[in-house]
Design an enzyme around this catalytic site. Structure first.
Site, mmCIF file in Angstrom:
data_model
loop_
_atom_site.group_PDB
_atom_site.id
_atom_site.type_symbol
_atom_site.label_atom_id
_atom_site.label_comp_id
_atom_site.label_asym_id
_atom_site.label_seq_id
_atom_site.Cartn_x
_atom_site.Cartn_y
_atom_site.Cartn_z
ATOM 1 N N SER A 28 0.813 -1.222 0.000
ATOM 2 C CA SER A 28 0.000 0.000 0.000
ATOM 3 C C SER A 28 0.844 1.269 0.000
ATOM 4 O O SER A 28 0.365 2.326 -0.415
ATOM 5 C CB SER A 28 -0.938 0.004 1.205
ATOM 6 O OG SER A 28 -0.220 -0.114 2.421
ATOM 7 N N GLY A 65 -1.917 -4.334 0.932
ATOM 8 C CA GLY A 65 -2.105 -5.521 1.753
ATOM 9 C C GLY A 65 -1.185 -6.673 1.414
ATOM 10 O O GLY A 65 -1.141 -7.668 2.150
ATOM 11 N N ASN A 94 3.790 -5.514 5.659
ATOM 12 C CA ASN A 94 2.640 -6.307 6.098
ATOM 13 C C ASN A 94 3.057 -7.597 6.797
ATOM 14 O O ASN A 94 2.369 -8.064 7.705
ATOM 15 C CB ASN A 94 1.722 -6.610 4.905
ATOM 16 C CG ASN A 94 0.999 -5.364 4.419
ATOM 17 O OD1 ASN A 94 0.377 -4.658 5.191
ATOM 18 N ND2 ASN A 94 1.111 -5.086 3.128
ATOM 19 N N ASP A 175 -4.582 7.024 10.048
ATOM 20 C CA ASP A 175 -4.183 5.723 10.609
ATOM 21 C C ASP A 175 -2.740 5.724 11.102
ATOM 22 O O ASP A 175 -2.310 4.801 11.795
ATOM 23 C CB ASP A 175 -4.396 4.596 9.598
ATOM 24 C CG ASP A 175 -3.566 4.745 8.326
ATOM 25 O OD1 ASP A 175 -2.655 5.597 8.294
ATOM 26 O OD2 ASP A 175 -3.827 4.000 7.364
ATOM 27 N N HIS A 178 0.064 5.376 6.681
ATOM 28 C CA HIS A 178 0.115 5.616 5.240
ATOM 29 C C HIS A 178 0.253 7.102 4.908
ATOM 30 O O HIS A 178 -0.458 7.929 5.488
ATOM 31 C CB HIS A 178 -1.153 5.074 4.562
ATOM 32 C CG HIS A 178 -1.317 3.602 4.690
ATOM 33 N ND1 HIS A 178 -2.062 3.020 5.705
ATOM 34 C CD2 HIS A 178 -0.824 2.583 3.952
ATOM 35 C CE1 HIS A 178 -2.027 1.705 5.569
ATOM 36 N NE2 HIS A 178 -1.276 1.418 4.509
#
Length: 209
Positions: A28, A65, A94, A175, A178
């Site tokens: 991502s 992801g 991830n 979040d 990102h």
């Protein structure tokens, strides 16, 4: 007039043929999380590299992801489809956020580097670091796999751009993981600065000719 049109077409065709092809395989952080693909930094990288006299066709095959295992499974088809001159691997976050043993991304990345090298492409590896969710010992062990691989496989290692972006809260999504749309032009410029010395136009493989 016909000759002029012919020369213009020939010029653009030669430029397209001579341009190196860079395949970005990431997660991502490169796919452009919760934004359109044309806003993500890989879409802006071509223009940023032109400032360094680098003509590069950028193919962004990043998937939000993705773990290193997901990308390893996709890699053979990507190499066959795009026949890149260079492959940038921006992977592992991830794996780390899910608490995988560092040996898993290390082994997967090692296999990816071998596959890319065997295909005739050049590998560029990006350092990845993760938050200390699982403790400092885990974070350090995870981060150490990248310089280890770079040394063992003799591939260049890029710094982790997120370490610079995260210092500017206005460039991060809520979040905390990102970069947002505002950060993407800066990331593209930063990536171009670090990538352009590695993109030797005169050494473009002949496999596409």
């Amino acid at each position: 007039m016909r000759w002029l049109s012919f020369l213009l077409v020939l010029t653009f065709s030669l430029q397209a043929h001579s341009a190196a092809r860079l395949l970005i395989v990431g997660d991502s952080l490169s796919a452009g999380y919760q934004m359109s693909a044309d806003q993500a930094w890989p879409s802006l990288l071509h223009q940023a590299l032109q400032k360094y006299n680098r003509s590069v066709t950028v193919v962004n095959a990043s998937v939000s992801g993705d773990t290193t295992g997901n990308s390893l499974a996709r890699l053979p088809q990507l190499l066959q489809q795009h026949t890149p001159d260079y492959v940038l691997l921006e992977l592992g976050a991830n794996d780390g956020l899910r608490g995988f043993s560092p040996q898993i991304p290390e082994q997967n990345l090692a296999q990816m580097i071998d596959l890319i090298t065997q295909s005739g492409s050049r590998v560029i590896l990006m350092q990845i670091r993760i938050p200390p969710n699982y403790g400092q010992r885990y974070s350090k062990a995870f981060a150490s796999i990248y310089p280890k691989l770079a040394t063992e496989k003799q591939v260049p290692l890029l710094p982790f751009f997120l370490e610079q972006v995260i210092l500017r809260p206005k460039w991060m999504k809520s979040d905390g993981h990102h970069p947002n749309e505002q950060a993407q032009p800066w990331i593209a410029e930063w990536m171009a600065q670090h990538l352009h010395p590695l993109l030797d136009q005169s050494a473009t493989p002949e496999k596409r000719s």
